[in-house]
Design an enzyme around this catalytic site. Sequence first.
Site, PDB file in Angstrom:
ATOM      1  CG  ASP A  24      58.967  34.358  32.010  1.00 57.58           C
ATOM      2  OD1 ASP A  24      57.327  34.371  32.549  1.00 57.58           O
ATOM      3  OD2 ASP A  24      58.887  33.202  31.168  1.00 57.58           O
ATOM      4  CG  ASP A  52      63.309  37.013  28.818  1.00 61.58           C
ATOM      5  OD1 ASP A  52      63.191  36.160  28.930  1.00 61.58           O
ATOM      6  OD2 ASP A  52      63.603  37.382  30.025  1.00 61.58           O
ATOM      7  CG  ASP A  93      65.012  39.140  33.449  1.00 63.65           C
ATOM      8  OD1 ASP A  93      65.161  38.715  32.622  1.00 63.65           O
ATOM      9  OD2 ASP A  93      64.262  38.571  34.689  1.00 63.65           O
TER      10      ASP A  93
END
Length: 342
Positions: A28, A26, A225
């Site tokens: 961001d 990922d 995250d």
Amino acid sequence: MSHQHTFRPLGSSVALSEAYDTALLDLDGVVYAGGHAIVHAVESLGSARAGGMHLAYVTNNALRTPDAVAEHLTELGVPAEPADVITSAQAVARLMADQLPSGARVLVVGGEGLRVALRERGLVPVESADDGPVAVAQGFGGPDLAWGRFAEAAYAISRGAEWFASNTDLTIPGARGIAPGNGAAVEVVRIATGAEPQVAGKPLPPMHRETVLRTGAERPLVVGDRLDTDIEGAFNGGVDSLLVLTGVTDAAQLIAARPEHRPTYVDRDLRGLLTGQPEVSEEGGGFRCGGWTAAVRGDALVLDGEGDGIDGLRALCGAAWTHAGQGVCGLDADKAVASLAL
């Protein structure tokens, strides 16, 4: 290769960058936040790549094109090609092309990344509900997306256009904090129309399919995250995952995670790719990791010991997830988490 465990974080005797052939990262909250590289990300990814691990970047953010994302990553010191970037715009464009005739007009509510992905699949982006769109594609449009775009979507959907959304992340992390994401914008249109979009992005299967088709990964490790997109997406795809604590998920949320939100591995940041992972072992009615032991006493999780706080968190996860089984852990973990100094 998937362990599909749900009751404790797993250990690995070798570095994760050796155990898996491809990291599906990922962006961001993992590689960068608000345009700036997250601490340790650049060096860790460079080392993983030098050791032979293929790096692919998988983002639900449909705003930017793969070219723009690759250029940004390269500027940050993480060399990347456009082909290394997979976006939810690409996933939704494939989903739409499977259902719509070539050359179909699509009203775009979003940014350039979505327009480019639609054109790549032979669809024609238009800007108005009066342009005869047969479908609406909605993706993150950034802070400058005009409110009137939602009205255009509502008009088109009320006239019978099919509605597709790149993703439904309610929030997006930035340099100044947590901002509304595409999911919040999708809710605006849902409230106005009563309609339901088809969604392509993480954690849903179209995104995983797009990623595997484009990367050719055989032993992928999802690195993210977010529990509800990255980790659930890995769970749905039957692959292992590493949660890093550099984005939106905190220790308390991880401890309370339901089975499909429980990562295979947990680490502070992307340095976790370069190391083995310690075992979480069941011991004397509790769970031990490193110098810490976690257990359930009454209606609370308790933690004893000392050492690296991330080991304490892994031990707490073992105790909490085992206690919760297939449910959500409702035990009080505040005191235990506070002692970790993460």
